[in-house]
Design a protein around this motif. Structure first.
Motif, short mmCIF file in Angstrom:
data_model
loop_
_atom_site.label_atom_id
_atom_site.label_comp_id
_atom_site.label_asym_id
_atom_site.label_seq_id
_atom_site.Cartn_x
_atom_site.Cartn_y
_atom_site.Cartn_z
N PRO A 1 -26.90 -11.68 15.35
CA PRO A 1 -27.96 -10.96 16.08
C PRO A 1 -27.46 -10.14 17.26
CG PRO A 1 -28.66 -13.19 15.53
CD PRO A 1 -27.21 -13.11 15.17
N GLU A 2 -26.31 -10.54 17.84
CA GLU A 2 -25.77 -9.78 18.99
C GLU A 2 -24.91 -8.60 18.55
OE1 GLU A 2 -25.63 -13.19 18.84
OE2 GLU A 2 -27.41 -13.33 20.13
N GLY A 3 -24.77 -8.38 17.25
CA GLY A 3 -23.97 -7.26 16.76
C GLY A 3 -22.52 -7.59 16.52
N GLY A 4 -22.13 -8.87 16.63
CA GLY A 4 -20.75 -9.25 16.38
C GLY A 4 -20.50 -9.42 14.89
N LEU A 5 -19.34 -8.94 14.41
CA LEU A 5 -19.00 -9.04 13.00
C LEU A 5 -18.63 -10.49 12.66
CD1 LEU A 5 -18.45 -7.65 10.28
CD2 LEU A 5 -16.11 -7.21 11.06
N GLN A 6 -19.28 -11.03 11.59
CA GLN A 6 -19.03 -12.39 11.16
C GLN A 6 -18.27 -12.46 9.84
OE1 GLN A 6 -19.88 -15.24 13.05
NE2 GLN A 6 -20.12 -13.58 14.53
N ARG A 7 -18.74 -11.70 8.85
CA ARG A 7 -18.15 -11.75 7.52
C ARG A 7 -18.01 -10.34 6.95
NH1 ARG A 7 -17.75 -16.17 9.04
NH2 ARG A 7 -18.21 -18.17 8.03
N ILE B 1 0.85 -1.19 0.00
CA ILE B 1 0.00 0.00 0.00
C ILE B 1 0.89 1.24 0.00
CG2 ILE B 1 -1.77 1.31 1.24
CD1 ILE B 1 -2.86 -1.20 0.10
N ASN B 2 0.55 2.26 -0.81
CA ASN B 2 1.29 3.51 -0.83
C ASN B 2 1.32 4.13 0.57
OD1 ASN B 2 1.30 6.65 -1.07
ND2 ASN B 2 2.09 5.94 -3.05
N GLU B 3 2.50 4.64 0.96
CA GLU B 3 2.67 5.14 2.32
C GLU B 3 1.71 6.28 2.67
OE1 GLU B 3 6.41 8.15 1.22
OE2 GLU B 3 6.67 6.51 2.64
N ASN B 4 1.28 7.06 1.66
CA ASN B 4 0.34 8.15 1.93
C ASN B 4 -1.07 7.64 2.21
OD1 ASN B 4 2.26 10.24 1.48
ND2 ASN B 4 2.07 9.92 -0.72
N ASP B 5 -1.36 6.39 1.86
CA ASP B 5 -2.68 5.82 2.09
C ASP B 5 -2.71 4.84 3.26
OD1 ASP B 5 -3.48 7.20 -0.20
OD2 ASP B 5 -2.92 5.53 -1.49
N LEU B 6 -1.54 4.58 3.87
CA LEU B 6 -1.46 3.56 4.91
C LEU B 6 -2.37 3.87 6.10
CD1 LEU B 6 2.29 2.48 5.21
CD2 LEU B 6 0.32 1.03 4.79
N GLU B 7 -2.35 5.12 6.56
CA GLU B 7 -3.11 5.47 7.76
C GLU B 7 -4.61 5.22 7.56
OE1 GLU B 7 -3.86 9.31 10.75
OE2 GLU B 7 -2.38 9.41 9.11
N ALA B 8 -5.13 5.62 6.38
CA ALA B 8 -6.55 5.43 6.10
C ALA B 8 -6.91 3.96 6.01
CB ALA B 8 -6.93 6.16 4.81
N VAL B 9 -6.05 3.15 5.35
CA VAL B 9 -6.34 1.72 5.21
C VAL B 9 -6.26 1.03 6.57
CG1 VAL B 9 -5.57 -0.43 4.14
CG2 VAL B 9 -5.54 1.69 2.82
N ARG B 10 -5.27 1.40 7.38
CA ARG B 10 -5.16 0.80 8.72
C ARG B 10 -6.39 1.15 9.56
NH1 ARG B 10 0.78 1.81 8.84
NH2 ARG B 10 1.77 -0.26 8.73
N ALA B 11 -6.87 2.39 9.43
CA ALA B 11 -8.06 2.80 10.19
C ALA B 11 -9.26 1.94 9.83
CB ALA B 11 -8.35 4.28 9.94
N VAL B 12 -9.42 1.63 8.54
CA VAL B 12 -10.53 0.76 8.12
C VAL B 12 -10.36 -0.64 8.71
CG1 VAL B 12 -11.62 -0.36 6.15
CG2 VAL B 12 -11.05 2.05 6.04
N GLY B 13 -9.13 -1.20 8.60
CA GLY B 13 -8.89 -2.54 9.11
C GLY B 13 -9.09 -2.65 10.61
N ASP B 14 -8.73 -1.59 11.36
CA ASP B 14 -8.86 -1.61 12.82
C ASP B 14 -10.29 -1.38 13.28
OD1 ASP B 14 -6.16 -2.04 12.98
OD2 ASP B 14 -5.64 0.06 13.29
N ASN B 15 -11.15 -0.87 12.40
CA ASN B 15 -12.52 -0.53 12.81
C ASN B 15 -13.58 -1.27 12.00
OD1 ASN B 15 -12.21 1.95 14.79
ND2 ASN B 15 -10.76 2.31 13.12
N LEU B 16 -13.23 -2.46 11.49
CA LEU B 16 -14.18 -3.22 10.68
C LEU B 16 -15.48 -3.53 11.43
CD1 LEU B 16 -11.99 -5.77 8.71
CD2 LEU B 16 -13.44 -3.97 7.77
N SER B 17 -15.39 -3.72 12.75
CA SER B 17 -16.58 -4.08 13.51
C SER B 17 -17.41 -2.88 13.94
CB SER B 17 -16.18 -4.90 14.74
OG SER B 17 -15.28 -4.16 15.56
N SER B 18 -16.96 -1.66 13.61
CA SER B 18 -17.70 -0.46 14.00
C SER B 18 -18.89 -0.25 13.07
CB SER B 18 -16.78 0.77 13.95
OG SER B 18 -17.52 1.96 14.13
N GLN B 19 -20.06 0.00 13.64
CA GLN B 19 -21.28 0.20 12.84
C GLN B 19 -21.20 1.47 12.02
OE1 GLN B 19 -23.73 -1.88 12.58
NE2 GLN B 19 -23.55 -3.29 14.30
#
Length: 638
Positions: free
Chosen positions: A445-451, A397-415
């Protein structure tokens, strides 16, 4: 009847009741199992269809939003001209670029009176079209028009955005596309050969359907008129208990989604409907019941086959024991037959288009891709788990986009996470390409991320076109500097984000006696003078400074983070001195000088409007004092 025969009958009765009881218990258990399986399968089917419809609706809305975004950038490029229809050559160049970028049948532009042009050069008047009325109300829209704005009859979808200047709508920019083109834009597709997707309005009228499909039943005897309205055919159908045509109509009237089981002329189908984000439209998916219920039916059939095999085995065993007993207690030989049970594994390949598809199994920390990964990106995936992917991000991943991509990966379970991100991907050959990751998430049903299910789309060509449009919209056509609007917007944005620290200086520069140059040497030499000054300004100011042309012979520049007021004065004096030398590249023999007004601020304590008024007042003072100098507002130094 002798004792031996009586003992044989008694033994037969003892042997008979045991397997009979077992068979009866097995039959009762299988009946209960079948009822339970059908109930569970039906509920799962409704959940699956509803979730599938919601995912397709999200993809539809995301795709249409991208078209609005692209069309808005085109609209911004037209706002720069005082009269958008005057320069036809420039107008048609932009329309051609617009058509090539959006890949539609027609593009066009019209002013506030509805008068305008298509990209083909044909004059049009769109004042009687609904999309024009929406644009005059400053609203974007996607409309189905029965008559093409160019005059011919024909069913077309029109995507439009308003042209806005000074807070009001002064026209409309639009793109027209056929059914097939609109299906590609909104990515309307089905995931197997049996399903059929279509778009209806809240009254049930069919606006758009999958290619080469009929309405619901794929039957030749269904009347064409019935196929034109979804709710009409539902009313003629039989619905399973708990569903009604009235409830479906009320759901669509109130913007709710759902699923139902429909039977028409003996053929059953599952229908899922989900609201879209425009015009009250709905996305409807119709699938034969045999396809949806196939796994459950096969499971029940396998159980009954197994029961039949067990029953037959018991009967054979009973017959065998009876024969042994009838032969006066012959040695009992029991046979054992091994039963094999086969398990079928079904995979549904959701291969819509030729994109790279991916699935993230969140609980098991597993990432899988479809076969297009190597074909599109040129190498096999370097990871098979989410944790490993996050650890190796900086390798692809281009270094200028790393922070944004990491933020998505770290917050996948956020609604609240936005399910779309754009980034630059490094190829093995060293070249980078822009990719857009679009995905949807499945929660328990409990709000846990599955897929997490999504796809990677190559948007290199789109990014180049957008960059070209942005440069066109922001650049001054004569000098290549920022135009007035773009320079003002960037300065405002910088002042809003700079905080309360740092010294910044706004320069407004004006060519002295520029009218004499135009009158004495002609406008061509006047333009050369402006171009020469613009080139010298690019050399004089830093790359981080903001430089633009306000119009005519007037320029603006914002010097960021100046160390002190002494440096501001020094830079201002150098600024005035450099232009007389810089203009020697012109063919003028006349003396060329500049007058400069300057206003300063610490951080964002002053707005752009305040700085502009102060710098303009300082410029007026220089002009009144004899020109060819600079003045800093409230500084007292001439």
């Amino acid at each position: 009847m002798d004792i031996t025969e009586k003992n044989a009958k008694r033994l037969w009765k003892r042997i008979l009741w045991i397997p009979t009881l077992i068979v009866l218990v097995a039959c009762a258990s299988i009946a209960l199992f079948s009822v339970s399986t059908v109930r569970v399968a039906r509920n799962r089917n409704y959940m699956m269809l509803t979730e599938s419809g919601r995912q397709q609706a999200e993809i539809f809305d995301l795709s249409l939003a991208e078209q609005y975004k692209t069309l808005t950038i085109f609209a911004n490029s037209f706002r720069l001209d005082e009269n958008i229809l005057n320069d036809e050559h420039e107008l048609f160049q932009r329309l051609v670029l617009m058509k090539e970028t959006m890949r539609v049948s027609h593009v066009g532009i019209a002013d506030a009176a509805g008068e305008g042009f298509l990209g083909s050069g044909r004059k049009i008047n769109v004042k009687n079209y609904s999309f024009f009325a929406r644009a005059m109300d400053m609203a974007s829209s996607a409309e189905l028009e029965r008559k093409f704005p160019g005059g011919e009859e024909g069913r077309l979808f029109v995507i439009s955005v308003p042209l806005i200047r000074n807070g009001r709508s002064v026209g409309v920019v639009f793109a027209c596309c056929s059914d097939a083109e609109f299906r590609k834009i909104v990515k309307l597709s089905t995931f197997d050969g049996e399903s059929y997707s279509f778009v209806v309005n809240k009254d049930g009228d069919i606006m758009l359907g999958s290619a080469s499909r009929d309405f619901l039943l794929r039957e030749a005897h269904v009347a064409p008129r019935a196929q034109e309205n979804y709710l009409s055919l539902i009313k003629e159908s039989e619905l399973e208990r708990g569903f009604s045509a009235r409830k479906i109509a009320e759901d669509m009237e109130n913007g709710r989604g759902g699923a139902a089981e429909v039977s028409y002329r003996g053929k059953r189908r599952y229908v899922a409907y989900e609201p879209l984000g425009i015009n009250g439209w709905y996305l409807v998916n119709s699938t034969p019941a045999r396809v949806v219920e196939g796994p459950a039916r096969r499971t029940i059939a396998a159980v009954f086959v197994l029961l039949g095999i067990i029953t037959a085995c018991f009967l054979l065993l009973i017959f065998y024991i009876y024969r042994l007993n009838a032969r006066n207690n012959r040695e009992l030989i029991l046979g054992h037959e091994q039963l094999r049970q086969s398990e079928e594994i079904y995979r549904i390949a959701a291969n819509f288009s030729d994109a790279v598809l991916f699935v993230i199994d969140f609980p098991n920390d597993k990432v899988t891709f479809n076969r297009n990964f190597k074909e599109k990106l040129g190498y096999e995936p370097r990871f098979s788990s989410l944790s490993e992917m996050m650890r190796l991000l900086d390798t692809f991943i281009n270094e200028n986009d790393l922070e944004a991509v990491r933020a998505v990966g770290d917050n996948l379970s956020s609604q609240e996470l936005e399910c779309c991100i754009e980034f630059r991907l490094q190829r093995p050959c060293g070249r980078e390409q822009w990719e857009r990751a679009e995905f949807t998430r499945i929660f328990d049903p409990e709000g846990g991320l599955q897929r997490v299910i999504g796809r990677l789309v190559n948007i290199d060509e789109e990014k180049r076109s957008l960059r070209q449009l942005i440069n066109l919209a922001e650049s001054d056509p004569l000098t290549g500097l920022l135009n007035r609007k773009a320079a003002e917007e960037r300065i405002r944005a910088f002042l809003a984000d700079t905080g309360d620290c740092g010294l910044h200086a706004l320069f407004i520069a004006d060519i002295d006696d520029f009218k004499l140059i135009n009158d004495g040497y002609g406008h061509i030499e006047g333009d050369r003078t402006i171009i020469s000054i613009a080139q010298e300004m690019k050399k004089f100011f830093r790359g981080s400074d903001i430089i633009g042309r306000l119009g005519g012979d007037e320029f603006v520049a914002l010097l960021k983070d100046v160390p002190s007021m002494d440096v501001v004065r020094l830079r201002a004096a150098d600024f005035c001195a450099v232009f007389e030398q810089g203009c020697r590249v012109c063919t003028l023999r006349a003396h060329v000088s500049m007058s400069v007004g300057i206003a300063v601020t610490v951080g964002g304590q002053k707005s752009f409007d305040e700085l502009y008024r102060e710098a303009d007042a300082a410029l007026y003072r220089v002009k009144a004092a004899g020109k060819n100098d600079y003045h800093i507002y409230n500084d007292g130094v001439a």
